[in-house]
Write a protein that holds these residues in place. Sequence first.
Motif, short mmCIF file in Angstrom:
data_model
loop_
_atom_site.label_atom_id
_atom_site.label_comp_id
_atom_site.label_asym_id
_atom_site.label_seq_id
_atom_site.Cartn_x
_atom_site.Cartn_y
_atom_site.Cartn_z
N GLU A 180 0.93 -1.16 -0.24
CA GLU A 180 0.12 0.15 -0.11
C GLU A 180 1.10 1.24 0.09
O GLU A 180 0.70 2.20 -0.79
CB GLU A 180 -1.01 -0.09 1.34
CG GLU A 180 -1.93 -0.90 1.08
CD GLU A 180 -3.10 -0.61 0.18
OE1 GLU A 180 -3.19 0.64 -0.26
OE2 GLU A 180 -4.08 -1.51 -0.05
N PHE A 181 1.97 1.19 0.68
CA PHE A 181 2.84 2.37 0.72
C PHE A 181 3.69 2.74 -0.51
O PHE A 181 3.48 3.76 -1.14
CB PHE A 181 3.95 2.22 1.96
CG PHE A 181 4.93 3.33 1.89
CD1 PHE A 181 4.63 4.52 2.43
CD2 PHE A 181 6.21 2.99 1.51
CE1 PHE A 181 5.69 5.54 2.24
CE2 PHE A 181 7.07 4.04 1.31
CZ PHE A 181 6.93 5.17 1.86
N ARG A 182 3.94 1.63 -1.14
CA ARG A 182 4.45 1.60 -2.61
C ARG A 182 3.58 2.00 -3.56
O ARG A 182 3.86 2.98 -4.58
CB ARG A 182 5.17 0.29 -3.09
CG ARG A 182 6.58 0.04 -2.22
CD ARG A 182 6.83 -1.39 -2.63
NE ARG A 182 8.12 -1.65 -2.07
CZ ARG A 182 8.79 -2.92 -1.91
NH1 ARG A 182 8.31 -3.92 -2.45
NH2 ARG A 182 9.76 -3.09 -1.11
N HIS A 183 2.49 1.59 -3.55
CA HIS A 183 1.31 2.05 -4.33
C HIS A 183 0.82 3.62 -4.05
O HIS A 183 1.08 4.38 -5.05
CB HIS A 183 0.05 1.39 -4.34
CG HIS A 183 -1.18 1.73 -4.97
ND1 HIS A 183 -1.18 1.85 -6.21
CD2 HIS A 183 -2.40 2.66 -4.55
CE1 HIS A 183 -2.34 2.44 -6.66
NE2 HIS A 183 -2.74 2.98 -5.67
N CYS A 184 1.02 4.04 -2.61
CA CYS A 184 0.47 5.35 -2.73
C CYS A 184 1.74 6.24 -3.00
O CYS A 184 1.43 7.45 -3.65
CB CYS A 184 0.58 5.47 -0.90
SG CYS A 184 0.22 6.94 -0.61
N LYS A 185 3.08 5.84 -3.01
CA LYS A 185 4.15 6.59 -3.64
C LYS A 185 4.37 6.49 -5.12
O LYS A 185 5.19 7.41 -5.58
CB LYS A 185 5.50 6.02 -2.84
CG LYS A 185 5.36 6.62 -1.42
CD LYS A 185 5.41 7.75 -0.84
CE LYS A 185 6.74 8.37 -1.05
NZ LYS A 185 6.84 9.80 -0.65
N SER A 186 3.64 5.75 -5.70
CA SER A 186 3.93 5.60 -7.12
C SER A 186 3.56 6.67 -7.90
O SER A 186 2.46 7.50 -7.53
CB SER A 186 3.16 4.39 -7.75
OG SER A 186 1.51 4.84 -7.74
N PHE A 187 3.98 7.08 -9.00
CA PHE A 187 3.66 8.21 -9.77
C PHE A 187 2.55 8.09 -10.40
O PHE A 187 1.85 9.26 -10.16
CB PHE A 187 4.92 8.49 -11.28
CG PHE A 187 4.48 9.54 -11.97
CD1 PHE A 187 4.92 10.62 -11.72
CD2 PHE A 187 3.83 9.07 -13.29
CE1 PHE A 187 4.75 11.85 -12.60
CE2 PHE A 187 3.56 10.19 -14.23
CZ PHE A 187 3.80 11.53 -13.57
N ARG A 188 1.92 7.10 -10.62
CA ARG A 188 0.42 7.14 -11.27
C ARG A 188 -0.53 7.61 -10.25
O ARG A 188 -1.40 8.08 -10.59
CB ARG A 188 0.34 5.86 -11.83
CG ARG A 188 -0.88 5.54 -12.43
CD ARG A 188 -1.37 4.39 -12.87
NE ARG A 188 -2.60 4.14 -13.34
CZ ARG A 188 -3.04 3.10 -14.10
NH1 ARG A 188 -2.31 1.96 -14.40
NH2 ARG A 188 -4.39 3.07 -14.65
#
Length: 112
Positions: free
Chosen positions: A24-32
């Motif tokens: 979830e953290f990685r998704h939140c930080k993703s450019f998209r």
Amino acid sequence: MLTMEQLAERAWRPPRTCEDYLSEFRHCKSFRNRFHHYYTYGTAPSCQQWKADYHNCSEWERHKLTEAKDALQKSERRRLEEQKNFTPVWKLRQAPPGDWHRPLDQETQQDS
């Protein structure tokens, strides 16, 4: 020798796996996601809670720290309370409509 309360506390499991918090953290930080959130809400998303939850989950898994467990429980409760603030788009029916047995396309049925 451990008491029953200590055994019960050690047996507690987080509601999600630690990898879920990291994902979830990685998704939140993703450019998209950041672009979508900025486009939708006009601000960048705050991802710090996911990072803190991952850290607390890891601390619980490694060291069984009670502070980490309490922080994780508090965060999950807050997340559930926030979900209750959103009203559903559709009103749920208590019973089917009175004419549920009739054909949907009555004009086609009459023309035949």
